[in-house]
Design a protein around this motif. Structure first.
Motif, PDB file in Angstrom:
ATOM      1  N   PHE A  68       0.981  -0.780   0.310  1.00  0.00           N
ATOM      2  CA  PHE A  68      -0.791   0.183   0.122  1.00  0.00           C
ATOM      3  C   PHE A  68       0.797   1.346  -0.559  1.00  0.00           C
ATOM      4  O   PHE A  68       2.275   1.551   0.363  1.00  0.00           O
ATOM      5  N   ILE A  69       0.057   2.406  -0.548  1.00  0.00           N
ATOM      6  CA  ILE A  69       1.220   3.809   0.041  1.00  0.00           C
ATOM      7  C   ILE A  69       0.050   3.990   0.874  1.00  0.00           C
ATOM      8  O   ILE A  69      -0.791   4.610   0.737  1.00  0.00           O
ATOM      9  N   PRO A  70       0.704   5.123   1.485  1.00  0.00           N
ATOM     10  CA  PRO A  70      -0.174   6.015   2.752  1.00  0.00           C
ATOM     11  C   PRO A  70      -1.002   7.188   1.561  1.00  0.00           C
ATOM     12  O   PRO A  70       0.222   7.749   0.874  1.00  0.00           O
ATOM     13  N   ARG A  71      -1.583   7.432   1.869  1.00  0.00           N
ATOM     14  CA  ARG A  71      -2.614   8.498   0.986  1.00  0.00           C
ATOM     15  C   ARG A  71      -1.763  10.166   0.799  1.00  0.00           C
ATOM     16  O   ARG A  71      -1.719  10.545  -0.470  1.00  0.00           O
ATOM     17  N   LEU A 126       9.280  12.097   3.074  1.00  0.00           N
ATOM     18  CA  LEU A 126      10.337  13.196   4.178  1.00  0.00           C
ATOM     19  C   LEU A 126       9.281  13.548   5.089  1.00  0.00           C
ATOM     20  O   LEU A 126       9.808  13.799   6.011  1.00  0.00           O
ATOM     21  N   PHE A 127       8.793  13.979   4.412  1.00  0.00           N
ATOM     22  CA  PHE A 127       8.129  15.177   5.655  1.00  0.00           C
ATOM     23  C   PHE A 127       6.323  14.620   5.990  1.00  0.00           C
ATOM     24  O   PHE A 127       5.252  14.903   6.502  1.00  0.00           O
ATOM     25  N   LEU A 128       6.395  12.759   6.037  1.00  0.00           N
ATOM     26  CA  LEU A 128       5.083  12.306   6.773  1.00  0.00           C
ATOM     27  C   LEU A 128       5.482  12.665   8.711  1.00  0.00           C
ATOM     28  O   LEU A 128       6.726  12.403   8.510  1.00  0.00           O
ATOM     29  N   ARG A 129       4.325  12.919   9.705  1.00  0.00           N
ATOM     30  CA  ARG A 129       4.800  13.174  10.545  1.00  0.00           C
ATOM     31  C   ARG A 129       4.318  11.790  11.300  1.00  0.00           C
ATOM     32  O   ARG A 129       5.104  11.633  12.475  1.00  0.00           O
ATOM     33  N   LYS A 130       3.855  10.758  11.152  1.00  0.00           N
ATOM     34  CA  LYS A 130       3.813   9.260  11.330  1.00  0.00           C
ATOM     35  C   LYS A 130       4.417   8.473  11.010  1.00  0.00           C
ATOM     36  O   LYS A 130       4.952   8.692   9.889  1.00  0.00           O
ATOM     37  N   SER A 131       4.145   7.437  11.496  1.00  0.00           N
ATOM     38  CA  SER A 131       4.694   6.229  10.214  1.00  0.00           C
ATOM     39  C   SER A 131       3.221   5.869   9.502  1.00  0.00           C
ATOM     40  O   SER A 131       2.846   6.393   8.897  1.00  0.00           O
ATOM     41  N   ALA A 132       4.134   5.099   7.759  1.00  0.00           N
ATOM     42  CA  ALA A 132       3.673   4.880   6.828  1.00  0.00           C
ATOM     43  C   ALA A 132       1.626   3.954   7.261  1.00  0.00           C
ATOM     44  O   ALA A 132       1.125   4.384   7.310  1.00  0.00           O
ATOM     45  N   SER A 133       2.069   3.764   8.275  1.00  0.00           N
ATOM     46  CA  SER A 133       0.699   2.541   8.449  1.00  0.00           C
ATOM     47  C   SER A 133       0.041   3.256   9.079  1.00  0.00           C
ATOM     48  O   SER A 133      -0.850   3.235   9.187  1.00  0.00           O
ATOM     49  N   ALA A 134       0.299   4.602   9.500  1.00  0.00           N
ATOM     50  CA  ALA A 134      -0.199   5.251  10.503  1.00  0.00           C
ATOM     51  C   ALA A 134      -1.790   5.930   9.367  1.00  0.00           C
ATOM     52  O   ALA A 134      -2.404   6.870   9.769  1.00  0.00           O
ATOM     53  N   ILE A 187      -4.212   6.396   5.841  1.00  0.00           N
ATOM     54  CA  ILE A 187      -5.032   5.592   4.662  1.00  0.00           C
ATOM     55  C   ILE A 187      -4.249   4.839   3.954  1.00  0.00           C
ATOM     56  O   ILE A 187      -3.609   6.203   2.723  1.00  0.00           O
ATOM     57  N   PRO A 188      -4.365   3.706   3.789  1.00  0.00           N
ATOM     58  CA  PRO A 188      -3.618   3.248   2.373  1.00  0.00           C
ATOM     59  C   PRO A 188      -4.467   3.052   1.414  1.00  0.00           C
ATOM     60  O   PRO A 188      -5.498   3.280   1.222  1.00  0.00           O
TER      61      PRO A 188
END
Length: 140
Positions: A7-10, A60-68, A70-71
Motif C-alpha cells: 500500500f501507499i500512504p494517502r 520525508l514530511f510524513l509525521r507518523k509511520s506510513a501504516s498510520a 489511510i492506505p
C-alpha cells in the motif's frame, strides 16, 4: 515475499496528484509544456522502477509511520500512474507537434482525473475495476 508494503500512504498519493494538477496548470498558464516532464518522469520511474521521486520526497514530511495513514492500494495506484503517464506523454508529444487541441484534451483529462481523485473518487480505480470485471466475465 517482499518486505515492501503493498500500500501507499494517502498523503503520498495526494502529493503526486497535486503535482500533476499544478504541472498542468503551470503549463496552461505559462505555455511551457516541458513542465509536464516532471510528473511524467516521476510517474514513469514509479511504474518502471517502483521509485517515484515525488512520493519519495513527500515521505520525508510524513509525521507518523506510513501504516498510520489511510492506505491506497499499490496495484491500483500503479494502474492510475500508467494512465496518467500515458496521457501526459501523449500531451507532451501533441504540444511538441503543435497539436494544441489534442494537447489540451489530454492534459485536461489527466488534471480532471487527479482533481476528482483528490476530492475522493478515483476514476482510474473505477476503470480498473470495470476492466477486471470484464476480464473475469470474458474468461481471460
Amino acid at each position: 515475499m517482499s518486505d515492501k508494503p503493498e500500500f501507499i500512504p494517502r498523503p503520498l498519493v495526494r502529493t503526486n496528484q497535486w503535482v500533476i494538477v499544478l504541472s498542468v496548470l503551470a503549463t496552461w498558464i505559462t505555455g511551457v509544456y516541458w513542465i509536464l516532464v516532471i510528473p511524467l518522469l516521476a510517474g514513469s520511474l514509479g511504474v518502471l522502477f517502483d521509485f517515484n521521486p515525488i512520493m519519495r520526497l513527500a515521505r520525508l514530511f510524513l509525521r507518523k509511520s506510513a501504516s498510520a495513514y489511510i492506505p491506497e492500494d499499490k496495484a491500483e495506484q500503479r494502474f492510475n500512474q500508467i494512465l496518467a503517464a500515458s496521457f501526459l506523454l501523449i500531451a507532451l508529444a501533441a504540444y511538441s507537434f503543435q497539436w494544441t487541441a489534442i494537447a489540451y484534451t489530454f492534459t485536461a483529462m489527466v488534471a480532471l482525473a487527479a482533481i476528482v481523485a483528490i476530492m475522493g473518487f478515483c476514476v482510474g480505480c473505477f476503470v480498473r475495476y470495470q476492466w477486471i470485471r470484464y476480464r473475469n466475465k470474458a474468461g481471460f
